[in-house]
Design a protein around this motif. Structure first.
Motif, short mmCIF file in Angstrom:
data_model
loop_
_atom_site.label_atom_id
_atom_site.label_comp_id
_atom_site.label_asym_id
_atom_site.label_seq_id
_atom_site.Cartn_x
_atom_site.Cartn_y
_atom_site.Cartn_z
N VAL A 181 79.45 -8.77 -41.13
CA VAL A 181 79.79 -7.72 -42.08
C VAL A 181 80.61 -6.61 -41.43
CG1 VAL A 181 77.89 -8.19 -43.67
CG2 VAL A 181 77.54 -6.59 -41.78
N GLY A 182 81.01 -6.81 -40.18
CA GLY A 182 81.89 -5.85 -39.51
C GLY A 182 81.21 -5.15 -38.35
N THR A 183 82.02 -4.70 -37.42
CA THR A 183 81.62 -3.97 -36.21
C THR A 183 80.45 -4.63 -35.48
OG1 THR A 183 80.20 -2.41 -37.41
CG2 THR A 183 82.50 -1.75 -37.05
N GLY A 184 80.46 -5.96 -35.44
CA GLY A 184 79.45 -6.69 -34.67
C GLY A 184 78.10 -6.83 -35.35
N TYR A 185 78.01 -6.50 -36.63
CA TYR A 185 76.75 -6.65 -37.36
C TYR A 185 76.77 -7.93 -38.19
CZ TYR A 185 75.42 -1.91 -36.13
OH TYR A 185 75.08 -0.78 -35.44
N TYR A 186 75.67 -8.66 -38.14
CA TYR A 186 75.52 -9.89 -38.91
C TYR A 186 74.32 -9.74 -39.83
CZ TYR A 186 78.78 -11.91 -35.60
OH TYR A 186 79.90 -12.16 -34.84
N VAL A 187 74.46 -10.28 -41.04
CA VAL A 187 73.39 -10.20 -42.02
C VAL A 187 73.09 -11.62 -42.49
CG1 VAL A 187 72.73 -9.34 -44.31
CG2 VAL A 187 74.08 -7.90 -42.77
N GLU A 188 71.81 -11.96 -42.53
CA GLU A 188 71.44 -13.27 -43.04
C GLU A 188 71.48 -13.21 -44.57
OE1 GLU A 188 67.63 -16.23 -43.15
OE2 GLU A 188 68.08 -15.26 -41.22
N LYS A 189 72.19 -14.17 -45.15
CA LYS A 189 72.33 -14.23 -46.61
C LYS A 189 72.17 -15.68 -47.04
CE LYS A 189 75.67 -10.47 -47.33
NZ LYS A 189 75.13 -9.76 -48.47
N PRO A 234 77.79 -30.07 -29.57
CA PRO A 234 77.21 -30.79 -30.71
C PRO A 234 75.99 -30.04 -31.25
CG PRO A 234 76.85 -31.99 -28.65
CD PRO A 234 77.64 -30.76 -28.32
N GLY A 235 75.80 -30.15 -32.56
CA GLY A 235 74.66 -29.51 -33.20
C GLY A 235 74.23 -30.31 -34.41
N THR A 236 73.12 -29.88 -34.98
CA THR A 236 72.61 -30.52 -36.19
C THR A 236 72.43 -29.45 -37.26
OG1 THR A 236 71.38 -32.07 -34.78
CG2 THR A 236 70.76 -31.98 -37.10
N LEU A 237 72.86 -29.75 -38.47
CA LEU A 237 72.77 -28.81 -39.58
C LEU A 237 71.36 -28.88 -40.16
CD1 LEU A 237 74.29 -26.78 -41.29
CD2 LEU A 237 75.06 -28.65 -42.74
N ASN A 238 70.54 -27.86 -39.86
CA ASN A 238 69.15 -27.85 -40.30
C ASN A 238 68.94 -27.01 -41.55
OD1 ASN A 238 68.16 -29.52 -38.24
ND2 ASN A 238 68.02 -27.79 -36.83
N ASP A 239 69.52 -25.81 -41.58
CA ASP A 239 69.32 -24.90 -42.72
C ASP A 239 70.61 -24.84 -43.53
OD1 ASP A 239 68.68 -22.92 -44.51
OD2 ASP A 239 68.24 -21.37 -43.01
N VAL A 240 70.59 -25.42 -44.73
CA VAL A 240 71.78 -25.42 -45.58
C VAL A 240 71.71 -24.34 -46.66
CG1 VAL A 240 72.36 -27.84 -45.17
CG2 VAL A 240 70.82 -27.23 -47.05
N GLU A 241 70.70 -23.49 -46.57
CA GLU A 241 70.51 -22.47 -47.60
C GLU A 241 70.82 -21.05 -47.12
OE1 GLU A 241 66.60 -23.02 -49.21
OE2 GLU A 241 66.94 -25.17 -49.48
N HIS A 242 70.88 -20.84 -45.79
CA HIS A 242 71.10 -19.50 -45.26
C HIS A 242 72.19 -19.51 -44.19
CE1 HIS A 242 66.95 -19.40 -46.81
NE2 HIS A 242 67.30 -18.18 -47.20
N VAL A 243 72.95 -18.41 -44.14
CA VAL A 243 73.99 -18.25 -43.11
C VAL A 243 73.95 -16.82 -42.59
CG1 VAL A 243 75.55 -20.02 -44.02
CG2 VAL A 243 75.74 -17.67 -44.85
N LEU A 244 74.53 -16.61 -41.41
CA LEU A 244 74.72 -15.26 -40.88
C LEU A 244 76.15 -14.87 -41.19
CD1 LEU A 244 72.96 -15.41 -37.39
CD2 LEU A 244 72.20 -14.22 -39.45
N VAL A 245 76.31 -13.73 -41.86
CA VAL A 245 77.63 -13.26 -42.27
C VAL A 245 78.00 -12.03 -41.43
CG1 VAL A 245 78.98 -12.33 -44.19
CG2 VAL A 245 77.28 -14.11 -44.62
N VAL A 285 73.47 -18.84 -49.44
CA VAL A 285 74.84 -19.33 -49.65
C VAL A 285 75.50 -18.63 -50.85
CG1 VAL A 285 76.23 -21.36 -50.22
CG2 VAL A 285 74.42 -21.53 -48.50
N GLU A 286 74.78 -18.50 -51.95
CA GLU A 286 75.37 -17.88 -53.14
C GLU A 286 75.72 -16.41 -52.90
OE1 GLU A 286 76.55 -19.52 -55.77
OE2 GLU A 286 75.89 -21.25 -54.60
N ASP A 287 74.83 -15.67 -52.24
CA ASP A 287 75.12 -14.26 -51.92
C ASP A 287 76.32 -14.16 -50.98
OD1 ASP A 287 73.05 -13.41 -53.51
OD2 ASP A 287 71.67 -12.99 -51.84
N SER A 288 76.43 -15.12 -50.06
CA SER A 288 77.55 -15.13 -49.12
C SER A 288 78.86 -15.37 -49.86
CB SER A 288 77.35 -16.21 -48.06
OG SER A 288 76.19 -15.95 -47.32
N LYS A 289 78.84 -16.32 -50.80
CA LYS A 289 80.04 -16.59 -51.59
C LYS A 289 80.45 -15.34 -52.38
CE LYS A 289 79.61 -21.59 -52.17
NZ LYS A 289 79.40 -22.70 -53.11
#
Length: 154
Positions: A84-92, A71-82, A94-98
């Motif tokens: 991007v390949g080979t085990g790298y994640y980038v914080e973006k 179980p978790g709680t949704l705290n940040d609705v404006e940023h996600v970790l995407v 929501v609009e940039d992620s889309k």
């Protein structure tokens, strides 16, 4: 260099058909794999729609594995970790992620559209080889029947 299929022997035609079968299988598999990845990007893009101010603070299940959640709680609705390949994640945001997912989806669509004509061409070539093989087999059977008729009359 173009080769007239009717000039090839049956074993050569069989070899060509086998090669075309392998190429068709490879291209079909490639398109299938691209579609799987494309579907994952579409699902990821669609799941971003849950991230809105109305859902902030709501409880949800966070996957740890494909069959285990916590179980978790949704705290940040404006940023996600995407991823991007080979085990790298980038914080973006929501609009940039889309936009990122849309670019990936569009790229995969173009790749599929590039492969599709080659697959259709290989299918057509395979069909032509099969038709020539059937024609040669019929000719062979007719010549055998004719030679049998000639030996039975003698």
């Amino acid at each position: 260099m173009a080769v007239n299929l009717t000039d090839l022997s049956l074993p050569q035609l069989e070899g060509l058909k086998t090669q075309l079968d392998q190429e068709v299988e490879f291209l079909t598999s490639s398109i299938g794999q691209l579609k799987v990845v494309q579907t994952k990007y579409v699902e990821a893009k669609d799941s971003l729609n849950v991230l809105n101010k109305n859902n902030k603070g709501k409880e949800l299940l966070v996957p740890l594995t494909s069959s285990m959640y916590v179980p978790g709680t949704l705290n940040d609705v404006e940023h996600v970790l995407v991823d991007v390949g080979t085990g790298y994640y980038v914080e973006k945001n929501v609009e940039d992620s889309k936009a990122f997912f849309k670019r990936k989806i569009d790229f995969l669509t173009k790749q599929i559209e590039k492969i599709q004509p080659a697959l259709q061409e290989k299918h057509a070539m395979k069909q032509a080889v099969i038709e020539v093989m059937n024609m040669k087999i019929q000719q062979l059977q007719q010549s055998q029947q004719a030679s049998q008729m000639g030996t039975t009359k003698a």
